[in-house]
Design a protein around this motif. Structure first.
Motif, PDB file in Angstrom:
ATOM      1  N   ALA A   1      -3.776  -6.451  -1.092  1.00 31.51           N
ATOM      2  CA  ALA A   1      -3.839  -5.107  -0.504  1.00 31.51           C
ATOM      3  C   ALA A   1      -2.673  -4.253  -1.017  1.00 31.51           C
ATOM      4  O   ALA A   1      -1.627  -4.785  -1.368  1.00 31.51           O
ATOM      5  CB  ALA A   1      -3.791  -5.194   1.018  1.00 31.51           C
ATOM      6  N   PRO A   2      -2.871  -2.922  -1.068  1.00 31.38           N
ATOM      7  CA  PRO A   2      -1.807  -2.057  -1.594  1.00 31.38           C
ATOM      8  C   PRO A   2      -0.650  -1.872  -0.598  1.00 31.38           C
ATOM      9  O   PRO A   2      -0.777  -2.168   0.589  1.00 31.38           O
ATOM     10  CB  PRO A   2      -2.521  -0.729  -1.852  1.00 31.38           C
TER      11      PRO A   2
ATOM     12  N   GLN B   1      -9.484  -8.087  13.216  1.00 31.58           N
ATOM     13  CA  GLN B   1      -8.719  -8.111  11.963  1.00 31.58           C
ATOM     14  C   GLN B   1      -7.434  -8.928  12.101  1.00 31.58           C
ATOM     15  O   GLN B   1      -7.115  -9.757  11.243  1.00 31.58           O
ATOM     16  CB  GLN B   1      -8.366  -6.679  11.499  1.00 31.58           C
TER      17      GLN B   1
ATOM     18  N   ARG C   1      -3.729 -11.134  -0.218  1.00 32.93           N
ATOM     19  CA  ARG C   1      -5.074 -10.793  -0.715  1.00 32.93           C
ATOM     20  C   ARG C   1      -5.084  -9.611  -1.670  1.00 32.93           C
ATOM     21  O   ARG C   1      -6.142  -9.136  -2.064  1.00 32.93           O
ATOM     22  CB  ARG C   1      -5.988 -10.480   0.473  1.00 32.93           C
TER      23      ARG C   1
ATOM     24  N   ALA D   1      -0.990  -0.067   2.794  1.00 27.53           N
ATOM     25  CA  ALA D   1      -1.855  -0.783   3.734  1.00 27.53           C
ATOM     26  C   ALA D   1      -1.104  -1.957   4.372  1.00 27.53           C
ATOM     27  O   ALA D   1      -1.234  -2.206   5.582  1.00 27.53           O
ATOM     28  CB  ALA D   1      -3.107  -1.288   3.015  1.00 27.53           C
ATOM     29  N   VAL D   2      -0.318  -2.666   3.574  1.00 26.83           N
ATOM     30  CA  VAL D   2       0.438  -3.805   4.109  1.00 26.83           C
ATOM     31  C   VAL D   2       1.478  -3.303   5.124  1.00 26.83           C
ATOM     32  O   VAL D   2       1.631  -3.859   6.211  1.00 26.83           O
ATOM     33  CB  VAL D   2       1.114  -4.607   2.975  1.00 26.83           C
TER      34      VAL D   2
ATOM     35  N   LEU E   1      -2.303 -10.262   4.492  1.00 27.28           N
ATOM     36  CA  LEU E   1      -2.956  -9.123   3.822  1.00 27.28           C
ATOM     37  C   LEU E   1      -2.375  -8.921   2.431  1.00 27.28           C
ATOM     38  O   LEU E   1      -3.127  -8.671   1.466  1.00 27.28           O
ATOM     39  CB  LEU E   1      -2.792  -7.855   4.665  1.00 27.28           C
TER      40      LEU E   1
ATOM     41  N   LYS F   1       1.365  -8.690  -6.630  1.00 27.10           N
ATOM     42  CA  LYS F   1       1.017  -8.417  -5.235  1.00 27.10           C
ATOM     43  C   LYS F   1       2.191  -7.740  -4.559  1.00 27.10           C
ATOM     44  O   LYS F   1       3.331  -7.822  -5.023  1.00 27.10           O
ATOM     45  CB  LYS F   1       0.665  -9.717  -4.502  1.00 27.10           C
TER      46      LYS F   1
END
Lengths: 331, 331
Positions: free
Chosen positions: B168-169, B314, B166, B172-173, B163, B45
């Protein structure tokens, strides 16, 4: 006096308004000054009620929630809650399974919770009282006959609260609370006095290089005043004092609470905890679980207290049980 | 200077020894001064790494754990971590998915995290940096070009951390972290100065009736000094200052953090929070979620800061996500 307050007279009501706004998971009865869980437990269970003077936050309101207290009744700053207030708390949370009062050993608290227990009994509510008296610093004190109740309150509320949550009967919950208290000892050192808003100045004054050894959470005198020393030396003395009183020996396990008195940064509390763990290790005693932070404060007092609860399998299992309160959470 | 320390020189190493002893769920690399999770996430992650000077506890070490940071690198008190230290943290937690640095906007921090990012890139670790600069009190400050980074750091680490957890790439983070920062504004008031152990005296002195309005978390000057006023008036000004800068309007929802600077009791922070909620309600703004307590401190400084993060679905959903760190837990 420098405080973030509106007026000295409205400290408690203004703080309770803040608690109500901050915690939708709690219900705050502003008229009676009672904090309960917003959502009642689904099944009847023994209810835990605690309270005492304000100024020790998060104690007790911060410990209301699943796995711990059902209600807290905060008095004015450093002043006992009144019997009617405690009665209102008991009536709000009794499900028919009875109520355990967790009472720190101060004369006013003891008297008012006792009166409340009598009033509750008249209304058909069964009450048991667990008296917390863990502070080994002095026998008898300014507002106490016998030993003062301090940090062990957190362990009593957590562990007895966990048992109550599982549906244990009234006498079993009370007996466990008493067992946790008997297994616990505390000792505190102050670097500064605390200022009660209505008084406007510190309850006691210490010189720039002076500490109060064995202080109470209302600034009650300890054993002596002396010069500030390195944390290592202070902690060695505190640990040794507790171990002597408690007859803890090599191989024992403890739950350790390093508690800030309100004005001491977490950075320093971690230094203290490191020394506590090192001193206990020298005695062959293992810290099985711990808390480091502000749990039983004394307004803006700088300093710390150490509470050691001798652990066994039952106490540890209940200590580890889920809890969901503002000040203590565990999944 | 009255502090629970051994020596001014060993404050950080002694505190880290305490963190290691208190938190088996963390791993403390005492040589590199890096705090990581004891148990690595099972799957690769994006890793979140933050850090900065010590003296702001629980920031950042107290926010390491599932749902929030992967590593923290604490510098000496009020001193940036060194690049090698940040690099060690990145190397310890990179799983191949890249690393996000969360950096408060202080010149030394920015420079050292930038150097660490370059060193990490040379070793094949992809790094993105989220700069936190939420303090609206002043433009440019003692150790800062632009706005200082303060309380919004908690929201950035919590929400971006959720995030990342979970899967996320990297981009995006990092983008979400920037979005949280852009949605946040803070403002602080000090009642006393903070004493750095190595200095031995407060960074600034205030008269018995005086406050610093717009102070920074290292005691950097604010907008002005003035007389202490009731909490209601101070909060009204702080809220109004933030709303003006932030363009929040009726109907908006916020995440509100009322943060103690280290020497202020929780009782007073609740009074402040009550006033914050009341003032926001007057503006038609809803507090969707909140925190009240010591999260981004300034050693023993008395006072508070308010951080408002404009919320949307969000951000709220990720704010509510599970987190398990020493200072922030949610099931």
């Amino acid at each position: 006096m420098k405080k973030l307050i509106n007026t000295a007279e409205t400290v408690l009501e203004d703080a309770l308004a803040g608690v109500a706004a901050a915690h939708p998971e709690l219900a705050v009865d502003l008229a009676n000054r009672v904090i309960t869980r917003a959502v009642r437990p689904p099944d009847p269970k023994v209810a835990l009620v605690s309270g005492g003077g304000s100024g020790h936050e998060p104690l007790h309101g911060g410990f209301v929630g699943p796995g711990m207290l059902d209600a807290a009744c905060p008095g004015e700053v450093f002043t006992s809650p009144v019997p009617d207030q405690v009665l209102a708390a008991a009536e709000a949370v009794d499900s028919g399974a009875g109520v355990v009062f967790v009472v720190k050993n101060y004369t006013g608290d003891v008297m008012n919770f006792e009166l409340a227990a009598e009033l509750a009994a008249e209304r058909g509510i069964e009450v048991r009282t667990v008296l917390v008296n863990d502070d080994v610093a002095v026998e008898d004190s300014t507002w106490t006959a016998g030993r003062r109740g301090t940090g062990a309150t957190v362990a009593v509320e957590k562990i007895a609260g966990a048992l109550a949550e599982r549906g244990a009967p009234l006498d079993a919950v009370a007996a466990l609370g008493e067992r946790v208290n008997a297994a616990s000892r505390s000792f505190a050192i102050a670097l500064t006095g605390a200022t009660v808003p209505a008084a406007g100045r510190p309850g006691f004054e210490l010189a720039e290089d002076e500490i109060e050894v064995g202080v109470g959470i209302h600034g009650e005198p300890g054993r002596r005043r002396e010069k500030l020393r390195p944390a290592r030396e202070l902690v060695a003395e505190v640990v040794s004092t507790i171990l002597t009183d408690h007859h803890l020996t090599a191989g024992d396990e403890v739950i350790a609470l390093v508690n800030g008195l309100g004005g001491t940064p977490l950075l320093e509390l971690y230094i203290v905890f490191g020394e506590v763990a090192a001193r206990l290790a020298e005695h062959g005693i293992t810290v099985a679980r711990s808390l480091v932070g502000n749990y039983v404060t004394s307004l803006d007092m700088a300093g710390f207290s150490l509470t050691l609860t001798k652990a066994d399998a039952q106490l540890l299992e209940l200590w580890n049980a889920p809890v969901d309160t503002p000040a203590l959470k565990r999944a």
